[in-house]
Design a protein around this motif. Sequence first.
Motif, mmCIF file in Angstrom:
data_model
loop_
_atom_site.group_PDB
_atom_site.id
_atom_site.type_symbol
_atom_site.label_atom_id
_atom_site.label_comp_id
_atom_site.label_asym_id
_atom_site.label_seq_id
_atom_site.Cartn_x
_atom_site.Cartn_y
_atom_site.Cartn_z
ATOM 1 N N CYS A 61 -12.012 -0.495 9.675
ATOM 2 C CA CYS A 61 -11.806 -1.946 9.727
ATOM 3 C C CYS A 61 -12.448 -2.684 8.556
ATOM 4 O O CYS A 61 -11.853 -3.609 8.003
ATOM 5 N N ALA A 62 -13.657 -2.301 8.171
ATOM 6 C CA ALA A 62 -14.326 -2.970 7.057
ATOM 7 C C ALA A 62 -13.645 -2.655 5.729
ATOM 8 O O ALA A 62 -13.422 -3.536 4.894
ATOM 9 N N TYR A 63 -13.294 -1.395 5.555
ATOM 10 C CA TYR A 63 -12.645 -0.994 4.312
ATOM 11 C C TYR A 63 -11.231 -1.564 4.200
ATOM 12 O O TYR A 63 -10.739 -1.792 3.093
ATOM 13 N N LEU A 64 -10.567 -1.815 5.322
ATOM 14 C CA LEU A 64 -9.262 -2.475 5.273
ATOM 15 C C LEU A 64 -9.411 -3.869 4.670
ATOM 16 O O LEU A 64 -8.675 -4.245 3.747
ATOM 17 N N VAL A 65 -10.371 -4.630 5.150
ATOM 18 C CA VAL A 65 -10.610 -5.974 4.631
ATOM 19 C C VAL A 65 -10.980 -5.910 3.149
ATOM 20 O O VAL A 65 -10.442 -6.647 2.322
ATOM 21 N N GLY A 66 -11.882 -4.998 2.801
ATOM 22 C CA GLY A 66 -12.301 -4.862 1.406
ATOM 23 C C GLY A 66 -11.183 -4.403 0.496
ATOM 24 O O GLY A 66 -11.036 -4.899 -0.629
ATOM 25 N N ALA A 67 -10.358 -3.467 0.960
ATOM 26 C CA ALA A 67 -9.251 -2.961 0.151
ATOM 27 C C ALA A 67 -8.211 -4.048 -0.091
ATOM 28 O O ALA A 67 -7.653 -4.152 -1.189
ATOM 29 N N VAL A 68 -7.956 -4.871 0.920
ATOM 30 C CA VAL A 68 -7.019 -5.986 0.749
ATOM 31 C C VAL A 68 -7.583 -6.970 -0.275
ATOM 32 O O VAL A 68 -6.879 -7.401 -1.198
ATOM 33 N N HIS A 123 -2.165 4.754 3.667
ATOM 34 C CA HIS A 123 -1.327 5.783 4.293
ATOM 35 C C HIS A 123 -2.081 7.083 4.560
ATOM 36 O O HIS A 123 -1.500 8.028 5.088
ATOM 37 N N VAL A 124 -3.370 7.143 4.204
ATOM 38 C CA VAL A 124 -4.178 8.342 4.431
ATOM 39 C C VAL A 124 -5.305 8.063 5.424
ATOM 40 O O VAL A 124 -5.478 8.799 6.382
ATOM 41 N N GLY A 125 -6.091 7.001 5.200
ATOM 42 C CA GLY A 125 -7.179 6.694 6.111
ATOM 43 C C GLY A 125 -7.951 5.451 5.712
ATOM 44 O O GLY A 125 -8.178 5.210 4.517
ATOM 45 N N VAL A 126 -8.354 4.651 6.718
ATOM 46 C CA VAL A 126 -9.116 3.419 6.481
ATOM 47 C C VAL A 126 -9.818 3.019 7.770
ATOM 48 O O VAL A 126 -9.353 3.343 8.860
ATOM 49 N N TRP A 144 -0.694 -1.851 4.853
ATOM 50 C CA TRP A 144 -1.593 -0.847 5.422
ATOM 51 C C TRP A 144 -1.192 -0.440 6.842
ATOM 52 O O TRP A 144 -1.791 0.460 7.429
ATOM 53 N N LEU A 145 -0.191 -1.098 7.423
ATOM 54 C CA LEU A 145 0.222 -0.822 8.794
ATOM 55 C C LEU A 145 0.504 0.670 8.991
ATOM 56 O O LEU A 145 1.134 1.307 8.141
ATOM 57 N N ASP A 146 0.004 1.208 10.074
ATOM 58 C CA ASP A 146 0.143 2.613 10.471
ATOM 59 C C ASP A 146 -0.712 3.592 9.664
ATOM 60 O O ASP A 146 -0.633 4.803 9.897
ATOM 61 N N THR A 147 -1.521 3.108 8.726
ATOM 62 C CA THR A 147 -2.462 4.004 8.045
ATOM 63 C C THR A 147 -3.430 4.555 9.093
ATOM 64 O O THR A 147 -3.966 3.797 9.900
ATOM 65 N N PRO A 148 -3.664 5.862 9.127
ATOM 66 C CA PRO A 148 -4.581 6.442 10.116
ATOM 67 C C PRO A 148 -5.996 5.862 10.004
ATOM 68 O O PRO A 148 -6.446 5.491 8.909
ATOM 69 N N TYR A 149 -6.684 5.813 11.145
ATOM 70 C CA TYR A 149 -8.087 5.380 11.152
ATOM 71 C C TYR A 149 -8.954 6.506 10.593
ATOM 72 O O TYR A 149 -8.825 7.657 11.001
ATOM 73 N N ARG A 180 -5.193 4.181 14.204
ATOM 74 C CA ARG A 180 -4.449 3.754 13.016
ATOM 75 C C ARG A 180 -4.552 2.240 12.863
ATOM 76 O O ARG A 180 -5.107 1.558 13.730
ATOM 77 N N VAL A 181 -3.979 1.722 11.788
ATOM 78 C CA VAL A 181 -3.912 0.284 11.577
ATOM 79 C C VAL A 181 -2.764 -0.258 12.422
ATOM 80 O O VAL A 181 -1.634 0.240 12.347
#
Length: 146
Positions: free
Chosen positions: A35-42, A30-33, A17-22, A121-122
């Motif tokens: 902080c909470a959705y990053l954890v959930g998506a992982v 690579h489109v948008g995430v 997910w590195l460099d995915t826009p906030y 971004r991430v």
Amino acid sequence: MPTSISRKQIVEEALTWLDTPYHHQAACKHVGVDCAYLVGAVAEAIGAIEKFEVEPYSIEWHWHSREERMCNIVESFGGKQVKGDPKPGDILAFKYGRVCSHLGIMLDDNRFIHAHIKAGRVVVNSLSGEFKDRLQRVYKFPNLKD
């Protein structure tokens, strides 16, 4: 059905997910995430949970509420709070405003990854300075085989 996961799987998926826009309340690599959705998506991608779902929330809720929304989100999908120093793959909860309102994932002994609104971004940061001072809670992913 959720499966047993390893810390290595968590770290490897988080780094994709590195460099995915906030983007508030989004989870599209690579489109948008956020902080909470990053954890959930992982968690969802590695099979720790079946589906990550949360109720909509304001981007500024933490300035006017004492509700531990981010911690509740982590706990709602099975994250368990742990004591001691964070280990690779652990979920970090940081206090901004009145409550824990930012999440990240520990990568190694000193670095973590998170969707950072200021960076847009991430990014990966060192768990030092302001970040270390704001760290309030550490959680293990559900179904983590230690």
